[in-house]
Design an enzyme around this catalytic site. Structure first.
Site, PDB file in Angstrom:
ATOM      1  N   HIS A  32       0.995  -1.358   0.097  1.00  0.00           N
ATOM      2  CA  HIS A  32       0.432   0.182   0.239  1.00  0.00           C
ATOM      3  C   HIS A  32       0.732   1.475   0.133  1.00  0.00           C
ATOM      4  O   HIS A  32       2.663   1.370  -0.331  1.00  0.00           O
ATOM      5  CB  HIS A  32      -0.916   0.111   1.525  1.00  0.00           C
ATOM      6  CG  HIS A  32      -0.540  -0.388   2.761  1.00  0.00           C
ATOM      7  ND1 HIS A  32       0.529   0.483   3.249  1.00  0.00           N
ATOM      8  CD2 HIS A  32      -0.167  -1.351   2.902  1.00  0.00           C
ATOM      9  CE1 HIS A  32       1.432   0.109   4.233  1.00  0.00           C
ATOM     10  NE2 HIS A  32       0.699  -1.106   4.637  1.00  0.00           N
TER      11      HIS A  32
ATOM     12  N   HIS B  24       4.155   1.259   2.350  1.00  0.00           N
ATOM     13  CA  HIS B  24       5.069   0.515   1.934  1.00  0.00           C
ATOM     14  C   HIS B  24       5.516   1.134   0.525  1.00  0.00           C
ATOM     15  O   HIS B  24       7.405   1.728   0.466  1.00  0.00           O
ATOM     16  CB  HIS B  24       4.864  -0.647   1.123  1.00  0.00           C
ATOM     17  CG  HIS B  24       4.334  -1.658   1.722  1.00  0.00           C
ATOM     18  ND1 HIS B  24       3.137  -2.310   1.938  1.00  0.00           N
ATOM     19  CD2 HIS B  24       4.717  -2.735   2.987  1.00  0.00           C
ATOM     20  CE1 HIS B  24       2.915  -2.807   2.916  1.00  0.00           C
ATOM     21  NE2 HIS B  24       3.944  -3.022   3.654  1.00  0.00           N
TER      22      HIS B  24
ATOM     23  N   SER C 168      -1.734   0.011   6.781  1.00  0.00           N
ATOM     24  CA  SER C 168      -2.061  -1.917   7.160  1.00  0.00           C
ATOM     25  C   SER C 168      -2.177  -2.711   5.784  1.00  0.00           C
ATOM     26  O   SER C 168      -3.477  -2.580   5.743  1.00  0.00           O
ATOM     27  CB  SER C 168      -1.861  -1.890   8.551  1.00  0.00           C
ATOM     28  OG  SER C 168      -1.825  -3.159   8.675  1.00  0.00           O
TER      29      SER C 168
END
Ligand code: PAF
Length: 289
Positions: free
Chosen positions: A34, A37, A185
């Site tokens: 996502h 990252h 997350s």
């Protein structure tokens, strides 16, 4: 971007770049990419001449009954996203490439990893420090990037790198949030519609409590007690912990020493963690990251 599956391929690719005097950067991940990252990857690519990302759902950091089997695995999508975020080499090994049969050596940090998430997930940080040690040994990067979303993990890894003399600079990447404040997350995809709508309630309450503590309007213990009650009422979840912490992750009992509020919330079957700085502000404390 090149995709490799073996340690030897990584070593060969990195050796060539190092001989060409490039700075080698590493972003360890478990996939399910996502924007959080991708921000870490872009940060790494901005600092390094050659960026390696690892994509490995590390079985030894999951406890019994945790989400190892259901953890999001979308390799093709992750490959495309990583390439677009400046990754040069994606290392996506199988479990038996990472862990030799009968592997019996582990790396453990024994102080910072004990409380908070470490208390409810015994063995979790030992799994993290072991796989990060292996990745640092395989890639031998000059720098490695870890996000502040996993604050305790970041601190544990910094301590391990200090204690064991790894020749690597650990860089803190920002905590990236959804527009409504929910910390990004890979596990957010587990939330059903109503829990997804309720989840940002934790962030809103953390921010208010952090401002109250920093502004001297409330003592830490009173602010935490009120925040605990409000988070559970607003989200319908069960708090595993909500703590005020200093820069070393020790409990802070005076506003002057308080650097973070950190929380873990069980929302249905999904476990969410979050943290905000005290005073709130700076990267990661606003919905825009
Ligand atoms: O933060 C994660 O995704 C993991 O804990 C890490 C650092 C990649 C180790 O498996």
């Amino acid at each position: 971007m090149e995709l490799v599956r073996t340690k030897d391929e990584v070593r060969r690719a990195v050796a060539g770049r190092r001989a060409g005097e490039k700075i080698i950067g590493l972003v360890p991940t478990m996939g399910g990419f996502h924007e959080g990252h991708l921000t870490l990857m872009r940060l790494c690519a901005g600092r390094a001449g050659f960026t390696v990302a690892s994509l490995f759902v590390n079985p030894i950091q999951f406890g019994p009954g945790e989400d190892l089997e259901s953890y999001p695995r979308h390799e093709q999508r992750d490959r495309e996203l990583a390439a677009g975020a400046g990754v040069d080499l994606l290392f996506a090994p199988a479990v038996d490439e990472m862990y030799a049969p009968g592997c019996s050596t582990f790396v453990e940090e024994t102080e910072l990893g004990q409380g908070l998430c470490g208390a409810s997930r015994p063995g979790h940080f030992r799994g993290v420090t072991t796989v990060v040690t292996k990745l640092l040994n395989i890639v031998q990067p000059d720098l490695a990037v870890f996000g502040r979303k996993d604050l305790q993990q970041l601190m544990v890894i910094r301590r391990m790198v200090r204690d064991l003399d790894f020749p690597v600079e650990i860089i803190e990447g920002p905590l990236v949030r959804e527009p409504d404040g929910l910390a990004m997350s890979s596990r957010n995809v587990y939330l059903d519609e109503s829990r997804r709508a309720a989840a940002p309630g934790m962030y809103a309450v953390l921010m208010r409590a952090a401002a109250q503590i920093a502004g001297g309007q409330r003592q830490i213990s009173a602010a935490l007690a009120a925040a605990r009650e409000e988070i559970e009422r607003k989200t319908g979840g069960r708090l595993e912990y909500l703590e005020a912490l200093d820069n070393e992750l020790a409990a802070a009992d005076e506003a002057a020493g308080c650097a973070y509020l950190a929380a873990a919330l069980q929302l249905g079957a999904t476990r969410l963690i979050d943290n905000v700085r005290v005073p709130p502000g700076g990267s990661g404390d606003g919905p825009d990251g």
